[in-house]
Design an enzyme around this catalytic site. Sequence first.
Site, PDB file in Angstrom:
ATOM      1  N   LYS A  92       0.602  -1.277  -0.175  1.00 42.29           N
ATOM      2  CA  LYS A  92       0.075  -0.148  -0.073  1.00 42.29           C
ATOM      3  C   LYS A  92       0.781   1.184  -0.018  1.00 42.29           C
ATOM      4  O   LYS A  92       0.586   2.210  -0.613  1.00 42.29           O
ATOM      5  CB  LYS A  92      -0.918   0.181   1.426  1.00 42.29           C
ATOM      6  N   LYS A 145      -9.103 -15.151 -12.607  1.00 39.83           N
ATOM      7  CA  LYS A 145     -10.206 -14.944 -11.865  1.00 39.83           C
ATOM      8  C   LYS A 145     -11.216 -13.846 -12.302  1.00 39.83           C
ATOM      9  O   LYS A 145     -10.558 -12.871 -12.739  1.00 39.83           O
ATOM     10  CB  LYS A 145      -9.818 -14.753 -10.323  1.00 39.83           C
ATOM     11  N   LYS A 181     -12.752  -7.415  -9.891  1.00 38.45           N
ATOM     12  CA  LYS A 181     -13.512  -6.029 -10.274  1.00 38.45           C
ATOM     13  C   LYS A 181     -12.998  -5.309 -11.439  1.00 38.45           C
ATOM     14  O   LYS A 181     -13.773  -4.254 -11.957  1.00 38.45           O
ATOM     15  CB  LYS A 181     -13.061  -5.079  -9.023  1.00 38.45           C
TER      16      LYS A 181
END
Length: 331
Positions: free
Chosen positions: A112, A195, A198
Amino acid sequence: MREIVLSGIRSTGNLHLGNYLGAVQNFVKMQHDSNCFFFIADFHSLTTHPTPADLHKSVRQVLVEYLAAGLDPEVSTLYIQSDVPEIAELYLLLNMNAYLGELERTTSFKEKARKQPENVNAGLLTYPVLMAADIVVHHADKVPVGKDQEQNLEMARKFARRFNNMYSVDYFKEPVAYNFGKELIKIPGLDGTGKMGKSEGNGIFLADDEKTIRKKIMRAVTDSGPTEPNSQMSESVKNLFSILDIVSSKDTVEYFKEKYNSCEIRYGDLKKQLAEDVIKLIAPINKRIQEIDSNTDYISKVARMGAEKARASAVKTLQEVREIIGIRKFY
Ligand code: TRP
């Protein structure tokens, strides 16, 4: 005593078909066997500085979608993290025993910090402490988490153990990661790569209307078609067949497999069928989303009930923790 299962839900991002058929359906089943706590982690979201309007809107949306997907607020404890101030208090207390070095070494922190170099705040650093507080405040036994959260869970165990050692008590349990193993259905995306997620053009969302679902599926990545009988499928075509396998009838799957193997397949037909079967699955949930979304009284009733149940458990923990630590009232 029933096992305590707890799961934190990120407040960003709507549910896609992969979430629904994967973890969420497992949650829906689990709520009847275990003592389940599900909460929307809105404090955690603040680490990325959402606007107040966006934050509120996405918390509401996540709540609505999980209810529509089948979480039953009467059966499990479904709440919003910030409705339980005891979590914030426990976070403060646990922070006193969390060390800078170990927090800085956490993979998710480093990632992050790299992603938002202009906003490396203390909340980001102590994210695993808040997560530990979420978990141990209800003495959870099991925490369903994906691979990316396993280190955070390891830290929760470490903080729980450290607290016990520091005060020579056997108070907090060490929560274990729970992955659904084989039971977890994995849904591939529509863009031919791995997969469902989003990212744009890859996911079908429970909140998508029929037209959007059709459009997304018709645009799914395929290849130029088989040229020899029984040839191997490309990743993208295999992906469409995997979704078909889950949402369509056996006959339908067989039909298109034969067409593929005899090189007569028209991907357009396959996609049309796939779209109809996906819509059949999503339409009732989508309808529930709309119904719940328009019922503000119901939403507030659910949130209040969840907060009351979660607080009953958290208040007791904090009383005990304060006593153990030596924070005792003089009045
Ligand atoms: N960190 C989790 C995620 O990003 C969300 C979360 C917050 C969580 N607190 C939790 C998950 C406690 C499990 C238990 O997905």
